[in-house]
Design a protein around this motif. Sequence first.
Motif, short mmCIF file in Angstrom:
data_model
loop_
_atom_site.label_atom_id
_atom_site.label_comp_id
_atom_site.label_asym_id
_atom_site.label_seq_id
_atom_site.Cartn_x
_atom_site.Cartn_y
_atom_site.Cartn_z
N ALA A 199 58.87 -43.85 19.89
CA ALA A 199 58.35 -42.44 18.85
C ALA A 199 59.82 -42.06 19.53
N THR A 200 60.96 -42.50 18.75
CA THR A 200 62.18 -41.75 19.67
C THR A 200 63.09 -41.39 17.39
N GLY A 201 61.72 -40.84 17.11
CA GLY A 201 62.79 -40.14 15.85
C GLY A 201 62.91 -40.43 14.78
N TYR A 202 63.95 -40.05 13.65
CA TYR A 202 64.32 -40.00 12.87
C TYR A 202 65.27 -39.64 12.17
N ARG A 203 66.32 -40.65 11.74
CA ARG A 203 67.88 -40.61 11.70
C ARG A 203 68.14 -40.21 9.79
N VAL A 204 69.41 -38.54 9.46
CA VAL A 204 69.32 -38.13 8.59
C VAL A 204 69.82 -39.17 7.14
N ASP A 205 69.38 -39.36 6.48
CA ASP A 205 70.12 -40.90 5.50
C ASP A 205 70.34 -40.37 3.69
N ILE A 206 71.73 -40.61 3.11
CA ILE A 206 71.14 -39.73 1.76
C ILE A 206 72.08 -41.11 1.35
N PRO A 207 71.71 -42.02 1.67
CA PRO A 207 72.82 -43.46 0.95
C PRO A 207 73.19 -43.13 -0.51
N PHE A 208 72.30 -42.58 -1.54
CA PHE A 208 73.48 -42.42 -2.58
C PHE A 208 74.47 -41.43 -3.31
N LEU A 209 74.60 -41.09 -1.72
CA LEU A 209 75.42 -39.74 -2.45
C LEU A 209 77.18 -40.46 -1.17
N ALA A 237 80.11 -40.66 0.80
CA ALA A 237 81.02 -40.16 1.72
C ALA A 237 81.40 -38.77 1.29
N ARG A 238 81.89 -38.67 0.86
CA ARG A 238 82.78 -37.16 -0.15
C ARG A 238 81.42 -35.70 0.08
N TRP A 239 80.92 -36.48 -0.27
CA TRP A 239 79.55 -35.88 -0.94
C TRP A 239 78.29 -35.39 0.92
N ARG A 240 78.32 -36.69 1.20
CA ARG A 240 77.41 -36.22 2.13
C ARG A 240 78.22 -35.79 3.21
N GLY A 241 79.38 -36.14 3.97
CA GLY A 241 80.38 -35.61 5.31
C GLY A 241 79.86 -37.43 6.05
N PRO A 242 80.87 -36.95 6.97
CA PRO A 242 80.82 -37.75 8.45
C PRO A 242 79.17 -38.35 9.13
N ASP A 243 78.61 -36.93 9.30
CA ASP A 243 76.92 -37.21 9.61
C ASP A 243 76.40 -35.98 8.52
#
Length: 417
Positions: A298-308, A310-316
Amino acid sequence: MRVAVIGAGAAGLATLKALLGAGCEAVGYESGDRPGGLWTDTYASLHLNTSKGRTEFAGFPMPADWPDYPSAARIAGYLADYADRFGLTPHIRFGTTVTRVEPSWTVTTDHGDAERFDAVVVANGHNRVPRRPDPGYPGDFDGLQMHAHDYRTPEVFRDRRVLVVGMGNSAMDIAVDASHTARGPVLLSARRGVHIVPKYLFGRPADATGGAIAGLPWRWRQAIAETLLRVAVGTPQRYGLPAPSGGLFRNHPTVSDTILHRLTHGEVVARPGIERLDGSKVVFTDATIDAVDVIVWATGYRVDIPFLSARWRGPDPEALPLYRRVFHLDDPTLAFVGLMQSTGAALPVVEAQAELVAAYLSGSYVLPSADQQRRAVAGALRAAVARWGEHARPHLRVDFDRYVAELHREIARGGPR
């Protein structure tokens, strides 16, 4: 103004409502087959951990005869009713996954369709991609491993020895559920402690206190709330849990009525962090060794925006700098609703964010200059780091009452001052 809205959970629905109300043409994309997002597919025992009065959309109150903490099934129905009440469903393309978004702005789906829009609002949530321990623990485990994201009913634990890793709301819910079917006490492991807040304090929903003291500085609110909590239930250490690593309003508390009861009856037993895995056993940092059949991360979730790109979602993507946690600094016609972690409920926050987006795209709200936006983002991050720490997802954090009030004021006056 033609706007694409990605996601039809609470954030996406609030955005569609606000955009349509502002006269925009809005198209929603949803990979599922109905509105409601993650609320439509959760574990059976899930209920709100914020009270209905503090959780409901301002423009769509929850039924008065509902309990203070409705079930996930009720919330899924509430969101479906919201979509129907405001005519949102015909504007949503269900069973459609967005695969790529390119300036300015072309949205491509898994069906091969590509359409142009004047703006895009990303409202796909950030509790979709499970986060597992990284790096993993030394050793190997022979039993079943699962993430809380995959849990549905406690039958999976019947007659098995269970270890739940985590101290968030899902961890507590799952540990309690498992304690009714597992073999022996359920082990609850955590490297760091959190404050545990019962759903009721002195006969009222615990979060009702937040509204009453919302105007005070957060440190004063924290001192008041911690005092009330100690009087009502004591400290986590009293129940064998690790001490919280920060103040109540600095680390996200866990809301649970039932975990303390199961701990005091020995049906759930606390363990420290994991040292290593050893076949059918788990070795903890205090040298305790337990045989385990199932580990629930139960260790949470990570942000994922795969359709953007890297230019728009940044390195993290989690650290993506956004003005007011909404507008992309390089192009405000790319906006985000729901990419935040609230100290309270989520629905009023996404409702306010959606209204801000709609106000901007319809021309009734004017953004500050690019330099002013960047300074505001930097200042907000400094304040968040000072309050929550640099390793506690500070980019995402918002103070529920203050943030919602600030957005409403900004919308009302047509821009920042």
